[in-house]
Design a protein around this motif. Structure first.
Motif, mmCIF file in Angstrom:
data_model
loop_
_atom_site.group_PDB
_atom_site.id
_atom_site.type_symbol
_atom_site.label_atom_id
_atom_site.label_comp_id
_atom_site.label_asym_id
_atom_site.label_seq_id
_atom_site.Cartn_x
_atom_site.Cartn_y
_atom_site.Cartn_z
ATOM 1 N N ALA A 159 -2.936 12.556 -3.555
ATOM 2 C CA ALA A 159 -2.302 13.782 -2.805
ATOM 3 C C ALA A 159 -2.218 13.159 -1.240
ATOM 4 O O ALA A 159 -1.514 13.808 -0.479
ATOM 5 C CB ALA A 159 -3.077 15.150 -2.886
ATOM 6 N N LEU A 160 -2.948 12.135 -0.781
ATOM 7 C CA LEU A 160 -2.664 11.418 0.430
ATOM 8 C C LEU A 160 -1.986 10.229 0.297
ATOM 9 O O LEU A 160 -1.613 9.435 1.257
ATOM 10 C CB LEU A 160 -4.086 10.976 0.989
ATOM 11 C CG LEU A 160 -4.955 12.554 1.281
ATOM 12 C CD1 LEU A 160 -6.265 12.096 1.746
ATOM 13 C CD2 LEU A 160 -4.203 13.562 2.503
ATOM 14 N N TRP A 161 -1.756 9.679 -0.828
ATOM 15 C CA TRP A 161 -0.648 8.430 -1.223
ATOM 16 C C TRP A 161 -1.087 7.327 -0.193
ATOM 17 O O TRP A 161 -0.199 6.873 0.746
ATOM 18 C CB TRP A 161 0.508 8.779 -1.155
ATOM 19 C CG TRP A 161 1.450 7.925 -1.938
ATOM 20 C CD1 TRP A 161 2.743 7.450 -1.514
ATOM 21 C CD2 TRP A 161 1.400 7.311 -3.127
ATOM 22 N NE1 TRP A 161 3.413 6.611 -2.295
ATOM 23 C CE2 TRP A 161 2.557 6.468 -3.370
ATOM 24 C CE3 TRP A 161 0.302 7.411 -4.101
ATOM 25 C CZ2 TRP A 161 2.629 5.673 -4.511
ATOM 26 C CZ3 TRP A 161 0.272 6.497 -5.248
ATOM 27 C CH2 TRP A 161 1.656 5.808 -5.215
ATOM 28 N N HIS A 162 -2.157 6.738 -0.027
ATOM 29 C CA HIS A 162 -2.757 5.578 0.588
ATOM 30 C C HIS A 162 -2.341 5.718 2.225
ATOM 31 O O HIS A 162 -1.843 4.921 2.771
ATOM 32 C CB HIS A 162 -1.963 4.445 0.234
ATOM 33 C CG HIS A 162 -1.811 4.122 -1.496
ATOM 34 N ND1 HIS A 162 -2.987 4.197 -2.275
ATOM 35 C CD2 HIS A 162 -0.844 4.268 -2.316
ATOM 36 C CE1 HIS A 162 -2.595 4.029 -3.391
ATOM 37 N NE2 HIS A 162 -1.437 4.021 -3.702
ATOM 38 N N ASP A 163 -2.489 6.963 2.543
ATOM 39 C CA ASP A 163 -2.533 7.437 3.817
ATOM 40 C C ASP A 163 -1.054 7.530 4.402
ATOM 41 O O ASP A 163 -0.683 7.531 5.806
ATOM 42 C CB ASP A 163 -3.058 6.471 5.115
ATOM 43 C CG ASP A 163 -4.606 6.445 5.001
ATOM 44 O OD1 ASP A 163 -5.060 7.487 4.596
ATOM 45 O OD2 ASP A 163 -5.401 5.453 4.999
ATOM 46 N N ARG A 164 -0.174 7.344 3.413
ATOM 47 C CA ARG A 164 1.302 7.484 4.038
ATOM 48 C C ARG A 164 1.714 9.132 4.253
ATOM 49 O O ARG A 164 2.441 9.412 4.746
ATOM 50 C CB ARG A 164 2.279 6.900 2.809
ATOM 51 C CG ARG A 164 1.904 5.489 2.496
ATOM 52 C CD ARG A 164 2.740 4.998 1.238
ATOM 53 N NE ARG A 164 2.240 3.645 0.941
ATOM 54 C CZ ARG A 164 2.635 2.937 -0.171
ATOM 55 N NH1 ARG A 164 3.242 3.575 -1.137
ATOM 56 N NH2 ARG A 164 2.090 1.715 -0.274
ATOM 57 N N ALA A 173 10.385 7.672 -1.253
ATOM 58 C CA ALA A 173 10.613 8.806 -1.933
ATOM 59 C C ALA A 173 9.508 9.353 -2.617
ATOM 60 O O ALA A 173 9.424 10.567 -2.840
ATOM 61 C CB ALA A 173 11.594 8.348 -3.389
ATOM 62 N N GLU A 174 8.453 8.577 -2.942
ATOM 63 C CA GLU A 174 7.340 9.087 -3.376
ATOM 64 C C GLU A 174 6.252 9.819 -2.615
ATOM 65 O O GLU A 174 5.850 10.688 -2.682
ATOM 66 C CB GLU A 174 6.323 7.599 -3.825
ATOM 67 C CG GLU A 174 6.813 7.229 -5.076
ATOM 68 C CD GLU A 174 6.098 5.973 -5.710
ATOM 69 O OE1 GLU A 174 5.895 5.114 -4.636
ATOM 70 O OE2 GLU A 174 5.985 5.617 -6.718
ATOM 71 N N THR A 175 6.408 9.334 -1.093
ATOM 72 C CA THR A 175 5.641 9.984 0.066
ATOM 73 C C THR A 175 6.281 11.342 0.265
ATOM 74 O O THR A 175 5.689 12.511 0.297
ATOM 75 C CB THR A 175 5.644 9.272 1.250
ATOM 76 O OG1 THR A 175 5.005 7.895 0.896
ATOM 77 C CG2 THR A 175 4.875 9.889 2.253
ATOM 78 N N VAL A 176 7.666 11.368 0.387
ATOM 79 C CA VAL A 176 8.349 12.569 0.600
ATOM 80 C C VAL A 176 8.214 13.575 -0.477
ATOM 81 O O VAL A 176 8.034 14.924 -0.241
ATOM 82 C CB VAL A 176 9.941 12.448 0.614
ATOM 83 C CG1 VAL A 176 10.646 13.864 0.523
ATOM 84 C CG2 VAL A 176 10.164 11.667 1.747
ATOM 85 N N ALA A 177 8.095 13.176 -1.788
ATOM 86 C CA ALA A 177 7.920 14.054 -3.083
ATOM 87 C C ALA A 177 6.361 14.726 -2.991
ATOM 88 O O ALA A 177 6.255 15.857 -3.156
ATOM 89 C CB ALA A 177 7.819 13.334 -4.273
#
Length: 209
Positions: A159-164, A173-177
């Motif tokens: 849910a934090l996606w490597h601080d992104r 796209a992944e971070t925005v999703a």
């Protein structure tokens, strides 16, 4: 603010046994990244609190998260886990069996989650855990809300996606999703959500209606 040392302490708080170590070794071998120890311990805790008898998982991998879930579930609980890679599930099956779980305790389905989830039972699960394609997280949430019973819990890894996610400059796209998923969960009146910072972040949300 939580220091790096404290975050590392949290990750190491729950020791992982030889079976989890073997599942992680197999994950490295096939090139998948499983949930960390803190996230795994959270899954076991939630499964235990819910006395979960039915859990659905998106992203079997080599069985790291599944093993944590099985260890928290009721003794007669069944884990249903979906993954695109049948070879990964072969590893998971071996890990579960070696850890002492009978074959009837887990059901592994090879296929696309968005193809398989619609075929699973409405309101049939105490907990739904998702660690799949990040771009599809919003669609997974809608499916998970159909699957989980009222009072049950939906959990998303990364849910934090490597601080992104916290970095507004990140617009892939992944971070925005994942950001959209967090907003969706925070504004959906059917959910009581919380965002946990352990590992790579967990979104957990209880379905209230």
């Amino acid at each position: 603010m939580t220091s790096e040392a404290s975050l590392q302490y949290v990750e190491g708080y729950q020791d992982e046994d030889d079976h989890l170590a073997e599942a992680r070794r197999r994950a490295d071998e096939v090139g998948v990244t499983p949930i960390g120890p803190a996230g795994g311990a959270t899954l076991r805790f939630l499964a235990s609190v819910l006395d979960a008898r039915a859990v659905a998982e998106v992203g079997t991998g080599t069985g790291v998260s599944g093993l944590w879930l099985l260890r928290g579930m009721a003794p007669d609980g069944v884990l249903t886990s979906v993954d695109l890679e049948a070879e990964h599930q072969r590893h998971a099956r071996q890990v579960f069996s070696a850890a002492g779980f009978a074959p009837q305790r887990f059901r592994l389905i090879a296929g696309s989650a968005l193809d398989v989830m619609p075929r699973l039972t409405d309101d049939g699960y105490d907990l739904v855990f998702v660690d799949g394609d990040k771009v599809e997280y919003g669609e997974y949430l809608e499916q998970a809300l159909r699957l989980v019973r009222p009072g049950g819990v939906v959990v998303f890894d990364n849910a934090l996606w490597h601080d992104r996610v916290a970095d507004p400059e990140r617009r892939d796209a992944e971070t925005v999703a994942i950001r959209e998923l967090l907003t969706q969960a925070a504004t959906d009146e059917r959910l009581v959500p919380t965002l946990l910072p352990g590992g790579d972040g967990l979104l957990a949300a209880r379905r209230v209606g």
